[in-house]
Design an enzyme around this catalytic site. Structure first.
Site, PDB file in Angstrom:
ATOM      1  CG  ASP A 131      -2.055  -0.989   1.104  1.00 20.51           C
ATOM      2  OD1 ASP A 131      -2.369  -1.384  -0.033  1.00 20.51           O
ATOM      3  OD2 ASP A 131      -2.622  -1.374   2.140  1.00 20.51           O
TER       4      ASP A 131
ATOM      5  CE  LYS B 277      -7.867  24.245  24.669  1.00 19.82           C
ATOM      6  NZ  LYS B 277      -7.458  24.664  26.034  1.00 19.82           N
TER       7      LYS B 277
ATOM      8  CG  PHE C 166     -10.981   1.436  10.253  1.00 23.43           C
ATOM      9  CD1 PHE C 166     -12.287   1.186  10.633  1.00 23.43           C
ATOM     10  CD2 PHE C 166     -10.019   0.470  10.523  1.00 23.43           C
ATOM     11  CE1 PHE C 166     -12.633  -0.003  11.269  1.00 23.43           C
ATOM     12  CE2 PHE C 166     -10.347  -0.713  11.152  1.00 23.43           C
ATOM     13  CZ  PHE C 166     -11.657  -0.950  11.527  1.00 23.43           C
TER      14      PHE C 166
END
Length: 284
Positions: A60, A162, A179
């Site tokens: 990837d 924050k 994810f």
């Protein structure tokens, strides 16, 4: 399809064993002998306009790097062949090469367009535009305090919060860092943009999915501590306090060649949700 190029990650094939095997199969099945080979780390500024197909040999990370560095004039599709670890983005595994080439010859495949992002940022008083296929992340340094973020969508304030950081993701990137931070899976053929917080301390920021032509402006404040902009988990840039990052859809998309039996949900099951040795042989 006459002109095929191969971009290979040399760290995955030190002795060119895989490369030579791929070239031999292309020669025998596709009847193509003149194959250009490129180092995947040296793709930038190469003229690849004559190619009909670019095969990317790696994982990837290799495909992400090639996608970012390709010239805007590059129009050919990419066939990702996984010789790395996970291979979520790859079209096929190296073990399926022979069958894939036969399908290529019978045109049992389709080009899918994958949306990319453009990130505009001021680096050393110079505006830079950087492409991303997966995501743009803005986060605190290792020993830094939480960052205060202001997020604007099409000039309208969406949230102030924050936390450790935030991720602006494409649908392709929704199976990656987004994810892991709690973002949703998004079918990769859609053209939308998601924003996902990283460890939102104030709980005033929730993940959101926006239309693809939205312009997202992020102001990051950290009282002088470290803030980093990271592109696809590969390129990191230290930002100044009160830096402004603008993210929107890149006018150029990545053309990914997928075969007609490609099953996105099977990829999700096997390589993301059930990413373990026990599930490697699952066929259903």
């Amino acid at each position: 399809m006459k002109n095929i190029g191969i971009a290979i990650n040399p760290s995955k094939d030190y002795k060119n064993t895989i490369l030579n095997m791929v070239k031999e199969k292309i020669k025998n099945i596709c009847n193509i002998t003149d194959i250009e080979v490129y180092n995947s780390f040296d793709i930038k500024n190469l003229n690849l306009s004559s190619l009909d197909l670019l095969i990317v040999l790696g994982g990837d990370g290799t495909l992400l790097g090639v996608a970012r560095e390709l010239d805007d004039d590059f129009k050919a599709p990419i066939l990702g062949i996984n010789i790395g670890n996970l291979g979520v983005l790859s079209s096929i595994e190296i073990s399926d090469l022979e069958l894939a080439l036969k399908k290529l010859m019978t045109k049992d495949c389709k080009v899918h367009k994958r949306m990319m992002l453009n990130c505009e940022v001021d680096i050393n008083e110079s505006i830079k535009n950087i492409k991303a296929l997966n995501e743009v992340a803005v986060a605190r340094g290792t020993l830094s305090r939480m960052v205060k973020f202001k997020i604007f969508v099409d000039e309208k304030l969406y949230a102030i919060f924050k936390g450790d950081g935030l991720i602006v993701s494409t649908p392709t990137g929704s199976t990656a860092y987004s994810f892991s931070a709690g973002g949703p899976f998004i079918c990769p053929d859609l053209e939308v943009i998601s924003i996902v917080p990283i460890c939102d301390h104030t709980k005033s920021m929730h993940p959101i999915v926006l239309k693809g032509d939205s312009t997202i402006k992020i102001i990051a404040q950290n009282g002088g501590d470290q803030i980093y902009l990271t592109i696809d988990g590969q390129r990191a840039i230290e930002m100044k306090d009160n830096s402004v990052i603008t993210v929107k859809k890149n006018p150029k998309s990545l053309k990914l060649l997928l075969f007609n039996d490609y099953d996105y949900f099977k990829v999700i099951r096997n390589k993301v949700l059930n990413n373990s040795k026990e599930c490697d042989g699952e066929k259903n």
